[in-house]
Design a protein around this motif. Sequence first.
Motif, mmCIF file in Angstrom:
data_model
loop_
_atom_site.group_PDB
_atom_site.id
_atom_site.type_symbol
_atom_site.label_atom_id
_atom_site.label_comp_id
_atom_site.label_asym_id
_atom_site.label_seq_id
_atom_site.Cartn_x
_atom_site.Cartn_y
_atom_site.Cartn_z
ATOM 1 N N SER A 62 126.189 76.159 10.882
ATOM 2 C CA SER A 62 126.813 76.167 9.564
ATOM 3 C C SER A 62 128.237 75.623 9.603
ATOM 4 O O SER A 62 128.672 74.943 8.665
ATOM 5 N N VAL A 63 128.987 75.915 10.677
ATOM 6 C CA VAL A 63 130.321 75.324 10.816
ATOM 7 C C VAL A 63 130.202 73.801 10.803
ATOM 8 O O VAL A 63 130.950 73.097 10.110
ATOM 9 N N ASP A 117 135.702 75.648 22.138
ATOM 10 C CA ASP A 117 134.807 74.630 21.579
ATOM 11 C C ASP A 117 135.135 74.369 20.116
ATOM 12 O O ASP A 117 135.172 73.213 19.668
ATOM 13 N N PHE A 118 135.342 75.441 19.343
ATOM 14 C CA PHE A 118 135.656 75.271 17.925
ATOM 15 C C PHE A 118 137.005 74.578 17.729
ATOM 16 O O PHE A 118 137.154 73.728 16.851
ATOM 17 N N VAL A 119 137.988 74.950 18.541
ATOM 18 C CA VAL A 119 139.307 74.310 18.432
ATOM 19 C C VAL A 119 139.198 72.822 18.737
ATOM 20 O O VAL A 119 139.785 71.974 18.048
ATOM 21 N N ASP A 234 129.167 81.801 6.384
ATOM 22 C CA ASP A 234 128.529 80.850 7.285
ATOM 23 C C ASP A 234 127.014 80.988 7.229
ATOM 24 O O ASP A 234 126.273 80.009 7.344
ATOM 25 N N HIS A 235 126.541 82.211 7.060
ATOM 26 C CA HIS A 235 125.117 82.487 6.901
ATOM 27 C C HIS A 235 125.001 83.902 6.354
ATOM 28 O O HIS A 235 125.995 84.630 6.253
ATOM 29 N N THR A 236 123.811 84.320 5.996
ATOM 30 C CA THR A 236 123.644 85.659 5.438
ATOM 31 C C THR A 236 123.577 86.693 6.554
ATOM 32 O O THR A 236 123.343 86.376 7.713
ATOM 33 N N SER A 237 123.767 87.946 6.161
ATOM 34 C CA SER A 237 123.552 89.056 7.093
ATOM 35 C C SER A 237 122.954 90.226 6.322
ATOM 36 O O SER A 237 121.744 90.402 6.307
#
Length: 378
Positions: A62-63, A117-119, A234-237
Amino acid sequence: QVRAEDQLGIRNVVVLMAEGLSAALIDHRVGSEYVMPYVHGLCEQGLCFRKMIQSFSATDGSVFAIVTSLPAPFALSRTADLPAREINGLTGSLARSIGADGYRHYYVGGFRQRSADFVTFMGNQGYQGFGYDDLRARLGDRAGADTNALGVFDGPVLQEAAKIILSGPGPFTAHMMTATTHSPWTVPASPTNPLADKVLATFQYLDRSVRDFVEVLRLHDPDLDHTLLVITGDHTSHVFDSRSMERLRVPLIFFGPRLARAKDRWASRQERPGTHLDIVPTVLGLLDGEHLYSGMGRNLLGADAGEGGLISGTYGSFLYLKDRFALRYTLRNDRSELFRLRDGDIVFQDVSDKEPGTAARLKRELLALSETADRLSR
């Protein structure tokens, strides 16, 4: 090119991607009180799309979709984590569409896992990144109390994000990613009594953290009137009924003083369905002037938005929703199943034999979009 329909004077953009924020949570009450009263209020004051679906069932996919406006084809065959090819790729993100001339672009993420990784990924998309280690360094002596095994609690993450935003002059964009509303669902000690349900208590805490973040900008940012706040999950929970579509729906909220004064112009368009791919072009459509865009989404507020198919992915398969049907495609066996959409939900009874033309057409469209995204990544 995406051109604004109106000159609102919006120039700053804050995108808040909240972990596990299902659309159902925005309107949910415990007794007479909303679990997330502040965010619910933003939804009412701004524009709120309640027919959005997640692009992927896990954070990394989702990111990727939110930032790049492309589906995450890598998740089908390899892993749900961002692979090196996507981390190091260059895409038409919001930061790159707006450009660096006079602008500051920030990424602030509280997750501990795969923080580097995200950075790196966000850096390649044009953002100056502040990940877990950076935030702990900024917190100093408070780092121990303000973190847990997941990462930095949402309140400190958003407070540090506010300080980063306020640290320099000129227009900015910020992309923020929270973590506290992920299992094991713990919140920091507080004099305010949390809800008894520990899952809902984390979303209550997220709501207060968002409120405090906006309040800091209101008190200290003279340019807040020109700022757009975008909130999504980002997604459901956590959901509250058994319908399949509820497991896919995430909220998409646009709020800002200037947008609030003009929201009636687009009120009817809030009923449009969409996905994470539509966030960047919709934001660009609210900024003055024309902006280059290179993704697969659409401006949900545009007069000619159209009704394209919606792609949602999970481990090993895609779901493609279009024309009152949902096509599920599984890569490992090249299997596709066609289901009807009825009363706003998916009826999981394969009707491919009854609708062979529709099944073939939707499979062809889905694979064309997925393969194009994969080719662009390569």
